[in-house]
Design a protein around this motif. Structure first.
Motif, PDB file in Angstrom:
ATOM      1  N   THR A   3       0.896  -1.179  -0.104  1.00  8.42           N
ATOM      2  CA  THR A   3      -0.002  -0.079  -0.100  1.00  8.42           C
ATOM      3  C   THR A   3       0.692   1.092   0.116  1.00  8.42           C
ATOM      4  O   THR A   3       0.413   2.355  -0.057  1.00  8.42           O
ATOM      5  CB  THR A   3      -1.007  -0.084   1.289  1.00  8.42           C
ATOM      6  N   SER A   4       2.038   1.045   0.367  1.00 15.42           N
ATOM      7  CA  SER A   4       3.109   2.086   0.280  1.00 15.42           C
ATOM      8  C   SER A   4       4.521   1.828  -0.394  1.00 15.42           C
ATOM      9  O   SER A   4       4.898   0.590  -0.003  1.00 15.42           O
ATOM     10  CB  SER A   4       3.124   2.826   1.604  1.00 15.42           C
ATOM     11  N   LEU A   5       4.761   2.705  -0.993  1.00 12.83           N
ATOM     12  CA  LEU A   5       6.445   2.308  -1.586  1.00 12.83           C
ATOM     13  C   LEU A   5       7.380   2.233  -0.441  1.00 12.83           C
ATOM     14  O   LEU A   5       8.273   1.238  -0.683  1.00 12.83           O
ATOM     15  CB  LEU A   5       6.825   3.507  -2.600  1.00 12.83           C
ATOM     16  N   ASP A   6       7.223   2.875   0.745  1.00 14.65           N
ATOM     17  CA  ASP A   6       8.099   2.797   1.797  1.00 14.65           C
ATOM     18  C   ASP A   6       8.369   1.286   2.271  1.00 14.65           C
ATOM     19  O   ASP A   6       9.448   0.765   2.688  1.00 14.65           O
ATOM     20  CB  ASP A   6       7.489   3.493   3.126  1.00 14.65           C
ATOM     21  N   GLN A   7       7.104   0.594   2.111  1.00 13.18           N
ATOM     22  CA  GLN A   7       7.010  -0.808   2.634  1.00 13.18           C
ATOM     23  C   GLN A   7       8.046  -1.634   1.722  1.00 13.18           C
ATOM     24  O   GLN A   7       8.897  -2.392   2.181  1.00 13.18           O
ATOM     25  CB  GLN A   7       5.757  -1.676   2.395  1.00 13.18           C
ATOM     26  N   ARG A 181      13.707   9.847  -9.364  1.00 15.88           N
ATOM     27  CA  ARG A 181      13.136   9.611  -8.186  1.00 15.88           C
ATOM     28  C   ARG A 181      12.187   8.356  -8.256  1.00 15.88           C
ATOM     29  O   ARG A 181      12.117   7.528  -9.011  1.00 15.88           O
ATOM     30  CB  ARG A 181      12.236  10.877  -8.027  1.00 15.88           C
ATOM     31  N   ASN A 182      11.631   8.207  -7.198  1.00 16.29           N
ATOM     32  CA  ASN A 182      10.774   6.907  -6.750  1.00 16.29           C
ATOM     33  C   ASN A 182      11.481   5.548  -7.117  1.00 16.29           C
ATOM     34  O   ASN A 182      10.967   4.923  -7.936  1.00 16.29           O
ATOM     35  CB  ASN A 182       9.496   7.182  -7.586  1.00 16.29           C
ATOM     36  N   PHE A 183      12.506   5.714  -6.110  1.00 17.12           N
ATOM     37  CA  PHE A 183      13.293   4.449  -6.078  1.00 17.12           C
ATOM     38  C   PHE A 183      13.710   3.723  -7.500  1.00 17.12           C
ATOM     39  O   PHE A 183      14.110   4.493  -8.174  1.00 17.12           O
ATOM     40  CB  PHE A 183      12.424   3.393  -5.258  1.00 17.12           C
ATOM     41  N   LEU A 184      13.226   2.615  -7.732  1.00 17.46           N
ATOM     42  CA  LEU A 184      13.765   2.167  -8.904  1.00 17.46           C
ATOM     43  C   LEU A 184      12.963   2.642 -10.175  1.00 17.46           C
ATOM     44  O   LEU A 184      13.523   2.196 -11.228  1.00 17.46           O
ATOM     45  CB  LEU A 184      13.556   0.642  -8.910  1.00 17.46           C
ATOM     46  N   PHE A 185      11.843   3.300 -10.009  1.00 12.92           N
ATOM     47  CA  PHE A 185      11.053   3.883 -11.179  1.00 12.92           C
ATOM     48  C   PHE A 185      11.815   4.747 -12.094  1.00 12.92           C
ATOM     49  O   PHE A 185      11.625   4.464 -13.367  1.00 12.92           O
ATOM     50  CB  PHE A 185       9.739   4.346 -10.582  1.00 12.92           C
ATOM     51  N   ASP A 252      -0.130   0.664 -11.583  1.00 13.72           N
ATOM     52  CA  ASP A 252      -0.630   1.433 -10.481  1.00 13.72           C
ATOM     53  C   ASP A 252       0.410   1.155  -9.358  1.00 13.72           C
ATOM     54  O   ASP A 252       0.180   0.493  -8.244  1.00 13.72           O
ATOM     55  CB  ASP A 252      -1.920   1.276  -9.851  1.00 13.72           C
ATOM     56  N   TYR A 253       1.612   1.873  -9.158  1.00 16.51           N
ATOM     57  CA  TYR A 253       2.757   1.711  -8.332  1.00 16.51           C
ATOM     58  C   TYR A 253       2.103   2.395  -7.108  1.00 16.51           C
ATOM     59  O   TYR A 253       1.719   3.781  -7.038  1.00 16.51           O
ATOM     60  CB  TYR A 253       3.952   2.411  -8.845  1.00 16.51           C
ATOM     61  N   PRO A 254       2.028   1.902  -5.881  1.00 18.58           N
ATOM     62  CA  PRO A 254       1.793   2.860  -4.554  1.00 18.58           C
ATOM     63  C   PRO A 254       2.575   4.160  -4.559  1.00 18.58           C
ATOM     64  O   PRO A 254       3.688   4.054  -4.765  1.00 18.58           O
ATOM     65  CB  PRO A 254       2.228   1.808  -3.513  1.00 18.58           C
ATOM     66  N   ASN A 255       2.084   5.099  -4.088  1.00 18.82           N
ATOM     67  CA  ASN A 255       2.677   6.529  -4.173  1.00 18.82           C
ATOM     68  C   ASN A 255       2.912   7.255  -5.476  1.00 18.82           C
ATOM     69  O   ASN A 255       2.818   8.203  -5.592  1.00 18.82           O
ATOM     70  CB  ASN A 255       3.869   6.587  -3.172  1.00 18.82           C
ATOM     71  N   ILE A 256       3.422   6.275  -6.484  1.00 22.74           N
ATOM     72  CA  ILE A 256       3.745   7.039  -7.570  1.00 22.74           C
ATOM     73  C   ILE A 256       2.296   7.182  -8.650  1.00 22.74           C
ATOM     74  O   ILE A 256       2.669   8.162  -9.308  1.00 22.74           O
ATOM     75  CB  ILE A 256       4.788   6.033  -8.251  1.00 22.74           C
ATOM     76  N   LEU A 328       7.537  -6.656  -6.912  1.00 24.77           N
ATOM     77  CA  LEU A 328       7.662  -6.568  -5.421  1.00 24.77           C
ATOM     78  C   LEU A 328       6.511  -5.928  -5.112  1.00 24.77           C
ATOM     79  O   LEU A 328       5.997  -6.469  -3.943  1.00 24.77           O
ATOM     80  CB  LEU A 328       8.975  -5.869  -5.048  1.00 24.77           C
ATOM     81  N   CYS A 329       5.976  -4.962  -5.648  1.00 20.15           N
ATOM     82  CA  CYS A 329       4.677  -4.227  -4.957  1.00 20.15           C
ATOM     83  C   CYS A 329       3.705  -5.316  -4.950  1.00 20.15           C
ATOM     84  O   CYS A 329       2.927  -5.721  -4.007  1.00 20.15           O
ATOM     85  CB  CYS A 329       4.290  -3.125  -5.941  1.00 20.15           C
ATOM     86  N   GLU A 330       3.362  -6.093  -6.324  1.00 24.77           N
ATOM     87  CA  GLU A 330       2.268  -6.918  -6.448  1.00 24.77           C
ATOM     88  C   GLU A 330       2.169  -8.075  -5.496  1.00 24.77           C
ATOM     89  O   GLU A 330       1.250  -8.596  -4.915  1.00 24.77           O
ATOM     90  CB  GLU A 330       2.073  -7.462  -7.908  1.00 24.77           C
ATOM     91  N   GLY A 331       3.494  -8.613  -4.949  1.00 26.49           N
ATOM     92  CA  GLY A 331       3.764  -9.827  -4.151  1.00 26.49           C
ATOM     93  C   GLY A 331       3.412  -9.421  -2.863  1.00 26.49           C
ATOM     94  O   GLY A 331       3.469 -10.298  -2.065  1.00 26.49           O
ATOM     95  N   TYR A 332       3.831  -8.326  -2.442  1.00 28.39           N
ATOM     96  CA  TYR A 332       3.894  -7.940  -0.901  1.00 28.39           C
ATOM     97  C   TYR A 332       2.715  -8.094  -0.217  1.00 28.39           C
ATOM     98  O   TYR A 332       1.649  -7.459  -0.688  1.00 28.39           O
ATOM     99  CB  TYR A 332       4.433  -6.362  -0.905  1.00 28.39           C
ATOM    100  N   ALA A 333       2.553  -8.603   0.839  1.00 28.68           N
ATOM    101  CA  ALA A 333       1.484  -8.915   1.655  1.00 28.68           C
ATOM    102  C   ALA A 333       1.749  -8.908   3.177  1.00 28.68           C
ATOM    103  O   ALA A 333       2.739  -9.286   3.498  1.00 28.68           O
ATOM    104  CB  ALA A 333       0.798  -9.943   1.043  1.00 28.68           C
ATOM    105  N   GLU A 334       0.971  -8.223   3.832  1.00 35.92           N
ATOM    106  CA  GLU A 334       1.222  -8.447   5.523  1.00 35.92           C
ATOM    107  C   GLU A 334      -0.055  -8.941   5.727  1.00 35.92           C
ATOM    108  O   GLU A 334      -1.083  -8.525   5.726  1.00 35.92           O
ATOM    109  CB  GLU A 334       1.455  -7.070   6.265  1.00 35.92           C
TER     110      GLU A 334
END
Ligand code: ATP
Length: 538
Positions: A3-7, A181-185, A252-256, A328-334
């Motif tokens: 939900t956030s690029l920070d994660q 900016r935006n990390f690897l983006f 749809d990248y979080p934050n970006i 990474l964003c798509e696979g990430y879950a808590e």
């Protein structure tokens, strides 16, 4: 999904996917290094792209052209003239920005006192040879595509290909982005996976659609479902100078936000035409600069019509870094690993109640807020344990010192969260940096350790299934670590495995735990590799 690029940034750093370049010297803006897990994930993405687009098709060849090329390539490709971004200076704080990213306001100081945009060429230059005169420089390529176009005739004659066919290439590209900016983006050094697919003029539109479909299928295969990709049919006034039509695939990248992950362009006969001599004899449809330097006609002899034609080009071009970031964003879950047992819930609820009472006595909180909190104590205890949004509602109540309450709530819930909560990276197994991890149930037991190491060694033999051995913690902690980096399988060697357990029938078997379902299965060591291989194909 995240939900956030920070994660993702935090995970990437914590576990060793991505590091800022030259970090011990303060870094280098817009440049990143791939750590032990990052290099594996990146290589797996590239390998999957190559397998799908080269090996599994009958109409593709591969190429690996050099990064440095004759400067004339960039003259005739149009890059010297047009590979520009609009640059503006802030007259107040002197920062520089890409004009189309900032909407007329300096993001640094808020001033609207900006210079008129002026073109800034994004190609890096480097000197060739010892003499620094104007003729001795080269560009670092800003795209891999040109290496394919200038080798068109070489590939055609050495492979005897017929149209339609394509050339695939993966390699570094460099762009002097004004504001990385935006990390690897958006970075200054990145990798591209590019295909130039050559077709008969007239067949271009159909092939453009077909490539759109096959590229969407690939994204789905690596874990980005079609429903998560928006297709942007680039309007005419935004098209690059070489393009007749372009589909941008947007994620749809979080934050970006919704941003390009791949461009699929119909480049017409612009490129082969631009790099050819005798252009006026080629019936080109694209408008090209007159080429006085090329020694070749980049044409194809069409036997059916008995004529030389300049093929049209369909170009699917994707960035490896943007792909990795999306994966990474798509696979990430808590998530909660299991429903919390009622007794545990009650304990948290009580702890919270007493805590809330002490909060309630505090001067810092209004009577109204206190009553509301107390009335909902039990419910909130549950919410806290499950980390539901109610916790945030609590924190948002008027008069509550949010930071203090937040800290204390977290403090009380932490043991529970640790026990029942996990971060998991649901990578497609084919992309996972590590395919399997092997643990001995006890690390101070020689036979368990030796057996686990032997299991690991055997799985590694095939060379394509990265397997690690780990005994640096309790099993639960080891599971958690592998969940977080996306390892699909954890294998535990226990006393049953070595014939010293309760059930003799389990000798020579191990426990295999599935990352996603957390289900455990007993598998004979002799069948382990086949078992894993079958599942890893997913
Ligand atoms: P943008 O508009 O975001 O700058 P672009 O349209 O210039 O991108 P292309 O020239 O179409 O990008 O490049 C093809 C692919 O290369 C992009 O879809 C993207 O995945 C990748 N790419 C381009 N520029 C960068 C960059 N600065 N950092 C990371 N990846 C990039």
């Amino acid at each position: 999904p995240a939900t956030s690029l920070d994660q993702i940034v935090a995970l990437a750093k914590r576990r060793g996917f991505i590091f800022p370049s030259s970090e011990i010297y303060g870094g280098l803006q817009g440049v990143y290094d791939y750590g032990p897990l990052g290099v594996e994930l990146k290589n797996n993405i590239i390998a999957d792209w190559w397998r799908t687009n080269v090996y599994e098709r009958d109409d593709m060849e591969g190429l690996d052209a050099a990064i440095l090329m004759n400067r004339l390539v960039w003259k005739y490709s149009g890059h010297e003239e047009t590979f520009n971004d609009p640059l503006v200076d802030c007259r107040v704080c002197k920062m520089r920005w890409r004009a189309d990213h900032i909407h007329g306001v300096c993001p640094n100081c808020g001033s609207r006192d900006l210079t008129e945009p002026r073109p800034f060429n994004m190609m890096f230059r480097t000197q060739i040879g010892p003499v620094a005169d104007s003729g001795s420089f080269a560009y670092l390529r800003p795209e891999t595509a040109q290496g394919i176009f200038v080798n068109f005739a070489n590939v055609l004659t050495t492979t005897a290909r017929k149209l339609p066919f394509g050339i695939a290439q993966v390699g570094k590209a460099f762009r002097n982005e004004i504001n990385p900016r935006n990390f690897l983006f958006r970075v200054r050094e990145f990798e591209q996976m590019e295909i130039e697919y050559f077709v008969m003029p007239g067949a271009d539109e159909e092939w453009h659609q077909r490539w759109l479909e096959s590229r969407l299928a690939w994204w789905e295969q690596i874990g980005i479902p079609r429903s998560r990709i928006t297709i942007y049919d680039v309007p005419a006034d935004e098209l690059a100078h070489y393009s007749k039509r372009t589909f941008d695939l947007m994620y749809d990248y979080p934050n970006i936000g919704v941003q390009e992950i791949e461009g699929i362009a119909n480049r017409t006969d612009y490129d082969l035409g631009s790099h050819s001599k005798d252009q006026d004899q080629l019936n080109l449809t694209a408008r090209v600069n007159r080429n006085e330097d090329s020694i070749a006609r980049l044409t194809y002899f069409d036997q059916a019509s008995g004529r030389h034609v300049v093929p049209y080009v369909i170009e699917p071009s994707a960035g490896v870094g943007r792909a990795m970031l999306a994966v990474l964003c798509e696979g990430y879950a808590e998530e909660l690993t299991k429903a919390l047992p009622a007794d545990k819930l009650a304990v948290v609820g009580e702890a919270l109640q007493s805590f809330l009472k002490s909060v309630g006595r505090s001067e810092k909180i209004s009577a109204e807020a206190r009553d509301a909190i107390l009335a909902r104590g039990e419910e909130l205890g549950q919410a806290l344990a499950e980390r539901l949004p109610e916790v945030e509602q609590l924190l948002a109540m008027p008069g509550v010192d949010q930071i203090e309450v937040g800290k204390k709530l977290r403090g009380q819930a932490q043991p529970l969260i640790d026990e029942h909560y996990r971060t998991v990276l649901r990578l497609k197994p084919r992309l996972a940096p590590i395919k399997a991890a092997v643990f001995p149930l006890k690390r101070n037991h020689d036979q368990l350790v030796a057996t686990a190491k032997e299991v690991r060694r055997r799985l590694q033999l095939g060379g394509d299934m990265r397997t690690v051995y780990d005994d640096t913690g309790a099993i639960g902690k080891l599971y958690r670590r592998q969940d977080e980096i996306g390892t699909p399988f954890c294998i535990t060697v226990d006393f049953d495995t070595i014939g010293q357990g309760k059930d003799p029938a389990l000798a020579e078997t191990v426990t295999v735990r599935d990352r996603d379902t957390m289900a455990q299965e007993r598998v004979p060591i002799a069948e382990l590799e086949a078992y894993l291989r079958e599942k890893l194909r997913a």
